[in-house]
Design an enzyme around this catalytic site. Structure first.
Site, mmCIF file in Angstrom:
data_model
loop_
_atom_site.group_PDB
_atom_site.id
_atom_site.type_symbol
_atom_site.label_atom_id
_atom_site.label_comp_id
_atom_site.label_asym_id
_atom_site.label_seq_id
_atom_site.Cartn_x
_atom_site.Cartn_y
_atom_site.Cartn_z
ATOM 1 N N THR A 64 -36.303 130.949 -16.220
ATOM 2 C CA THR A 64 -37.601 130.309 -16.048
ATOM 3 C C THR A 64 -37.897 130.069 -14.574
ATOM 4 O OG1 THR A 64 -37.527 129.278 -18.233
ATOM 5 C CG2 THR A 64 -38.919 128.218 -16.581
ATOM 6 N N LYS A 96 -37.040 147.818 -12.109
ATOM 7 C CA LYS A 96 -35.897 147.330 -11.338
ATOM 8 C C LYS A 96 -34.846 146.804 -12.294
ATOM 9 C CE LYS A 96 -34.689 143.432 -9.458
ATOM 10 N NZ LYS A 96 -33.201 143.486 -9.555
ATOM 11 N N GLU A 154 -40.703 136.783 -20.263
ATOM 12 C CA GLU A 154 -39.812 136.351 -21.350
ATOM 13 C C GLU A 154 -38.670 135.623 -20.671
ATOM 14 O OE1 GLU A 154 -36.784 135.866 -23.423
ATOM 15 O OE2 GLU A 154 -36.520 138.039 -23.464
ATOM 16 N N THR A 156 -36.921 131.767 -11.896
ATOM 17 C CA THR A 156 -37.345 132.996 -11.231
ATOM 18 C C THR A 156 -38.677 133.491 -11.784
ATOM 19 O OG1 THR A 156 -35.027 133.571 -10.901
ATOM 20 C CG2 THR A 156 -36.628 135.317 -10.587
ATOM 21 N N GLY A 157 -38.918 133.280 -13.064
ATOM 22 C CA GLY A 157 -40.200 133.664 -13.649
ATOM 23 C C GLY A 157 -41.374 132.981 -12.981
ATOM 24 N N GLU A 180 -29.886 125.373 -20.221
ATOM 25 C CA GLU A 180 -29.487 126.665 -20.773
ATOM 26 C C GLU A 180 -28.148 127.063 -20.139
ATOM 27 O OE1 GLU A 180 -31.664 130.866 -21.779
ATOM 28 O OE2 GLU A 180 -31.923 130.066 -19.765
ATOM 29 N N GLY A 229 -35.988 137.009 -17.608
ATOM 30 C CA GLY A 229 -34.954 136.345 -16.826
ATOM 31 C C GLY A 229 -35.111 134.844 -16.921
ATOM 32 N N CYS A 259 -30.890 134.501 -24.542
ATOM 33 C CA CYS A 259 -31.930 133.527 -24.199
ATOM 34 C C CYS A 259 -32.331 132.677 -25.392
ATOM 35 C CB CYS A 259 -33.141 134.243 -23.623
ATOM 36 S SG CYS A 259 -33.797 135.531 -24.700
#
Length: 534
Positions: A280, A225, A301, A282-283, A432, A278, A335
């Site tokens: 953190t 995706k 990552e 959403t991870g 970030e 992406g 990142c």
């Protein structure tokens, strides 16, 4: 109900990660409008490329979304629509996973010799070089990064990465293991199956390589995706894979949004593994989706707030240039950006003045123009988020040395911004930002800077600038991060593993370590009758 709840979780996570980029645009006022840049945004160059692929690639065919819906993708130089791209959802993910599953279970790909698979990867790398200029133009047009960066750095790295993984394809093997008793024991390293992969918008082609390369080298099939902001180059690259001879269904590419297509992929019961790059926030949700479905393994990552430490023995001019690159590269949308610049108190004032002067010289403008160092931010949400963090820095009494506002009145350009007198508890030192905002902090000694550098939820990377090998060795072992660059930064060789400690991720990309993400280990034990030796 469970599927709707999982989708809702991802929606809430994505919303949370965008809280700072929603709502009213708190622009910065006239008090900082003194800033000027070496290049203004003038008449824009028309990119020398056509947008040819906007549909999903499923089972070897470009197809519309099952719903017939599309979504717009934009030119960040202007905010204008570039193209309308097929908008994938759960039905499209189902179609793509079914194609990948059939290709893995019944197709020729897993049954090819490893050498044959490596030849396809090598042919793809050759095609990347042949289409270098078109891919680079498309990447710059959709991302806003300088064309020279795309064409001369990222596209050659794309080809290099796939050649690297082509070299690994026929060198993946198990072991013969001695065991107590009359047994022959061997281990098999088997492909994991159907890999779901979700890539970000800041380096679409490089992230395509980091994910697709090792998965194919190990013999897996893929549903990838794209980021909704940057779907175009992955579709172009997938077409080149078809030309290289990749069988239908081995690589499927679906474009769409996280709460729909992303959630469906992460929670799919027929996907054997998920890899995500992406935020953190959403991870965390991707990890939960994987666990709540079929407990598929996950590599992540994620975000970072990397310290860049300039010691008292540093050549200040060289340190300024490297710290500038570490933060401002790719519009600050990296990142592992060196976004906490720690400078020893003995050289702090000199460093700040020279860092300000370097930022003022940074050329910002149309990324297709030669000599431009910085293009626009990716979209209006990221643009507004950066401006709000700049306002937060001003409100917290950090010293705004330069920048601090948008550049021009069209597109998503932000002035290179430098803050001094930054404290660890300020938002600009903790969060970030993902933009061209340099925060310069002062330190007295190594014990202090190690403690402060490690006091963060992140642990992706760090930079150290010193002439003292003992200091370099001490810091490289003390910093709780996945990568430490000594007197360099952003060195991304294909063989160097990359990944984070703490909340910067799970697992490693690139190098030999990345292969483990896409392999299962099976032990096979056979009795031996009257063996001559054990």
């Amino acid at each position: 109900m469970a599927a709707r709840r999982l989708s809702s979780l991802l929606t809430r996570s994505l919303s949370a990660s965008r809280l700072l980029s929603s709502g009213r645009n708190h622009g910065v006022g006239s008090s900082i409008s003194r800033y000027s840049t070496a290049a203004a945004v003038e008449e824009l160059i028309s990119p020398p490329v056509q947008i040819s692929y906007t549909q999903h690639l499923i089972n070897g065919h470009f197809v519309d979304a099952a719903s017939g819906r599309t979504f717009p993708t934009y030119d960040p130089r202007t905010g204008d629509v570039l193209a309308h791209v097929a908008e994938g959802d759960a039905k499209d993910i189902d179609r793509a996973v079914a194609a990948a599953r059939k290709a893995f279970d019944e197709g020729p790909w897993p049954k090819m010799t490893a050498y044959e698979r490596s030849r396809i990867l090598l042919r793809f790398a050759d095609l990347v070089e042949k289409h270098n200029d078109e891919l680079a133009a498309l990447e710059t047009w959709n991302c806003g990064k300088p064309y020279e960066q795309s064409a001369k750095s990222e596209l050659p790295m794309l080809a290099r990465l796939f050649r690297y993984y082509a070299g690994w394809a026929d060198k993946i093997h198990g072991l013969t293991v001695p065991a107590d008793g009359n047994y022959h024991v061997q281990t098999l390293h088997e492909p994991i199956g159907v890999a779901g992969q979700i890539i970000p918008w800041n380096f679409p082609l490089i992230m395509f390589a980091w994910k697709v390369g090792p998965a194919l080298a190990c013999g897996n099939t893929i549903v990838l995706k794209t980021a909704e902001q940057t779907p175009l180059t992955a579709l172009y690259a997938a077409k080149l894979f078809q030309e290289a001879g990749l069988p239908p269904g081995v690589l499927n590419v679906v474009s769409g949004y996280g709460p729909t297509a992303g959630a469906a992929l992460a929670s799919h019961m027929n996907v054997d593994k998920i890899a995500f790059t992406g935020s953190t926030e959403t991870g965390k949700v991707v990890l939960e989706l994987a666990a709540r479905s079929n407990l598929k393994p996950v590599t992540l990552e994620l975000g970072g707030k990397s310290p860049f430490i300039i010691c008292e023995d540093a050549d200040v001019d060289k340190a300024v240039e490297l710290a500038h690159f570490a933060l401002f590269f790719n519009q600050g949308q990296c990142c592992c950006a060196g976004s906490r610049t720690y400078v020893h108190e003995r050289v702090y004032d000199e460093f700040v003045e020279k860092a300000k002067a370097r930022a003022l010289k940074r050329s910002v403008g149309d990324p297709f123009k030669k000599g431009i160092e910085q293009g626009p931010q990716i979209d209006v949400e990221q643009f507004q988020k950066v401006l709000r963090y700049i306002r937060a820095g001003i409100d917290s009494n950090a010293t705004l040395e330069c920048g601090g506002d948008r550049l021009g009145s069209k597109g998503f350009f932000v002035q290179p911004t430098v803050f001094s007198n930054v404290q660890d508890d300020m938002l600009i030192a903790k969060d970030e930002i993902f933009g061209p905002v340099q925060s310069i902090l002062k330190f007295k000694d190594l014990d202090e800077v190690v403690r402060r550098a490690n006091t963060t939820r992140y642990g992706l990377a760090a930079g150290v600038f010193t002439k003292d090998i003992d200091v370099a060795n001490a810091l490289s072992r003390a910093l709780r991060v996945g990568t430490v660059w000594i007197n360099c930064f952003d060195v991304f060789d294909a063989a160097i593993p990359f990944g984070g400690y703490k909340m910067s991720g799970i697992g490693r990309e690139k190098g030999i370590y990345s292969l483990n993400n896409y392999l299962q280990v099976k032990a096979v034990v056979t009795p031996l009758k009257n063996p001559a030796w054990l």
